[in-house]
Design a protein around this motif. Structure first.
Motif, mmCIF file in Angstrom:
data_model
loop_
_atom_site.group_PDB
_atom_site.id
_atom_site.type_symbol
_atom_site.label_atom_id
_atom_site.label_comp_id
_atom_site.label_asym_id
_atom_site.label_seq_id
_atom_site.Cartn_x
_atom_site.Cartn_y
_atom_site.Cartn_z
ATOM 1 N N GLY A 141 0.797 -1.226 0.000
ATOM 2 C CA GLY A 141 0.000 0.000 0.000
ATOM 3 C C GLY A 141 0.828 1.274 0.000
ATOM 4 N N GLU A 172 -11.823 -8.375 -4.213
ATOM 5 C CA GLU A 172 -10.413 -8.571 -4.542
ATOM 6 C C GLU A 172 -10.070 -10.026 -4.261
ATOM 7 O OE1 GLU A 172 -7.547 -5.558 -3.651
ATOM 8 O OE2 GLU A 172 -9.098 -4.076 -3.183
ATOM 9 N N GLU A 252 -2.093 -6.943 -9.663
ATOM 10 C CA GLU A 252 -0.633 -7.084 -9.718
ATOM 11 C C GLU A 252 -0.254 -8.528 -9.452
ATOM 12 O OE1 GLU A 252 1.256 -4.814 -6.676
ATOM 13 O OE2 GLU A 252 0.064 -5.685 -5.078
HETATM 14 P P1 ADP Z 1 0.369 -2.772 -3.054
HETATM 15 O O1 ADP Z 1 1.193 -3.533 -4.003
HETATM 16 O O2 ADP Z 1 1.147 -1.709 -2.375
HETATM 17 O O3 ADP Z 1 -0.430 -3.631 -2.132
HETATM 18 P P2 ADP Z 1 -1.845 -2.379 -4.892
HETATM 19 O O4 ADP Z 1 -1.498 -2.032 -6.281
HETATM 20 O O5 ADP Z 1 -2.261 -3.786 -4.625
HETATM 21 O O6 ADP Z 1 -0.659 -1.931 -3.935
HETATM 22 O O7 ADP Z 1 -2.993 -1.405 -4.392
HETATM 23 C C1 ADP Z 1 -3.453 -1.409 -3.056
HETATM 24 C C2 ADP Z 1 -4.965 -1.361 -3.029
HETATM 25 O O8 ADP Z 1 -5.444 -0.174 -3.694
HETATM 26 C C3 ADP Z 1 -5.636 -2.509 -3.780
HETATM 27 O O9 ADP Z 1 -5.726 -3.641 -2.986
HETATM 28 C C4 ADP Z 1 -6.999 -1.886 -4.081
HETATM 29 O O10 ADP Z 1 -7.867 -1.954 -2.961
HETATM 30 C C5 ADP Z 1 -6.661 -0.431 -4.363
HETATM 31 N N1 ADP Z 1 -6.473 -0.252 -5.827
HETATM 32 C C6 ADP Z 1 -5.351 -0.459 -6.520
HETATM 33 N N2 ADP Z 1 -5.533 -0.252 -7.855
HETATM 34 C C7 ADP Z 1 -6.820 0.134 -7.996
HETATM 35 C C8 ADP Z 1 -7.634 0.510 -9.123
HETATM 36 N N3 ADP Z 1 -7.152 0.562 -10.373
HETATM 37 N N4 ADP Z 1 -8.925 0.833 -8.885
HETATM 38 C C9 ADP Z 1 -9.430 0.810 -7.628
HETATM 39 N N5 ADP Z 1 -8.722 0.473 -6.534
HETATM 40 C C10 ADP Z 1 -7.436 0.125 -6.709
#
Ligand code: ADP
Length: 369
Positions: A141, A172, A252
């Motif tokens: 995050g 998710e 991801e």
């Molecule tokens: P990290 O690798 O730091 O965990 P993420 O890319 O998984 O980061 O993003 C963290 C959270 O942000 C995700 O679990 C989701 O809840 C939210 N998020 C990320 N990308 C999107 C998106 N394109 N649209 C809506 N929410 C998103």
């Protein structure tokens, strides 16, 4: 490589196999240090440190993406088996190349534009609201921010990254897939990840995910394609979004053992850690199927507490049947730091959720004094 909690669990699983283990990490007090046969102090992002450490070893793996992939590439050329392959690590490590990989391989992932700096963001006002993700070094995050309007751009981080279309997320998911050197794969059941939107961290996770069959099939097909196209052995956690129209997108991929697979230690025939040893040692893949449904709660450092860690409420939680507490042995707690996890086993989903909430509210990581 890297000696955090994932390294620790990997070494615990190694106890079943005839293997001599080496760990490299900067902090000799890291969770994995006392469980390996040989500890080397070194910087996992430094070419020379990684190269010197890996030279002469038979097989290497990572527990965090920041390991120097150029050194891994050289080691691979010299005959060291590396899991995941350095080229797959390179693709994944930078969000820009990771997102470009999905686009080039027609893998559904939220639409995006690449931005080099904060000023670049201003050219994409029509793209907002969007999620801005840092190219290198984001984790748990950190390096992810929502940008809704021009005003918020002025507070955005000023580094290369991607600006991603906001998905209206219904669910998710995470799917873990194991691949060996022969290209054989084993897929774990999809899990539901429930997030705390304020802290941007996992609240709890339930396995198996509850999904209409057709959505599950879509998610599984997409996850399989990610691993096939990465063309690398190892363990891969594919994090996915299901939107309000049941469309599935890849968020991801992590090319390593992953938080969303910790329940496999108690709840599955072959855990993700056991599976990785099988892959690295050239043994047959294990059985990824579940013995029982499960939930995971992450133990995070409480807000307002920094210093020597104390686990409040531990006794009560240890009295619950079918609950397994994993404390990673990090000496210091900080707000939001991952200090451990708790796995709950039950055939009843209501019971899993009930115990997950009980643990979240009653087990706290605070600082001494
Ligand atoms: P990290 O690798 O730091 O965990 P993420 O890319 O998984 O980061 O993003 C963290 C959270 O942000 C995700 O679990 C989701 O809840 C939210 N998020 C990320 N990308 C999107 C998106 N394109 N649209 C809506 N929410 C998103």
């Amino acid at each position: 490589m890297g000696g955090g909690q994932l390294g620790r669990m990997l070494l615990q699983a190694a106890a079943n196999y005839p293997v001599e283990t080496h760990v490299m990490e900067n902090d000799p007090g890291c969770p994995a240090a006392h469980l390996c046969h040989h500890f080397t102090r070194g910087d996992i992002t430094n070419y020379d440190d990684v190269y010197q450490f890996g030279k002469g070893l038979e097989a290497l793996t990572i527990e965090i993406e920041s390991v120097n992939e150029e050194a891994l590439l050289q080691l691979e050329k010299e005959g060291v088996r590396v899991y995941p392959s350095p080229s797959a690590l390179k693709t994944i490590k930078n969000k820009i190349s990771q997102k470009s990989f999905y686009r080039d391989h027609e893998i559904p992932s939220p639409e995006f534009v690449v931005t080099q700096n904060r000023a670049d963001l201003k050219a994409h006002l029509a793209f907002l609201p969007a999620v801005h993700k840092i190219g290198m070094g984001g984790y748990d995050g950190r390096g992810v921010e929502i940008i809704r309007n021009a005003e918020e751009i002025s507070r955005a981080f000023d580094a290369p990254g991607v600006l991603e279309k906001m998905v209206r997320i219904k669910k998710e998911l995470s799917i873990i897939i194991a691949a060996n050197d022969k290209g054989e794969t084993a897929m774990y059941p999809a899990v539901d990840m429930v997030f705390d939107n304020k802290l941007n961290v996992l609240e709890y996770q339930i396995s198996p995910a509850e999904l209409p069959e057709k959505v599950l099939w879509k998610a599984q097909a997409i996850a399989r394609k990610v691993v096939k196209d990465l063309d690398s052995p190892g363990i891969f956690a594919i994090e996915l979004f299901v939107d309000e129209n049941d469309q599935v997108f890849v968020n991801e991929t992590a090319p390593r053992v992953h938080n969303s697979g910790h329940h496999t230690i108690e709840a599955h025939f072959s855990s993700q850690f056991d599976m990785l040893w099988r892959i690295m040692l050239g043994y047959p893949l294990g059985n990824p199927a579940a013995i029982t449904p499960a939930a995971i709660v992450n133990l995070l450092g409480a807000e307002g507490h920094s210093g020597e860690a104390v686990y409040e409420g531990l006794e009560e939680i240890l009295r619950i049947e079918n609950v397994f507490v994993h404390i990673y042995g990090k000496k210091e707690t900080r707000p939001g730091r991952k200090m451990g996890h708790v796995t709950i086993l039950s055939k009843e989903k209501q019971e899993l959720i009930h115990q997950a909430n009980r643990i979240r509210h009653n087990l706290k990581v605070v600082s001494a004094g």
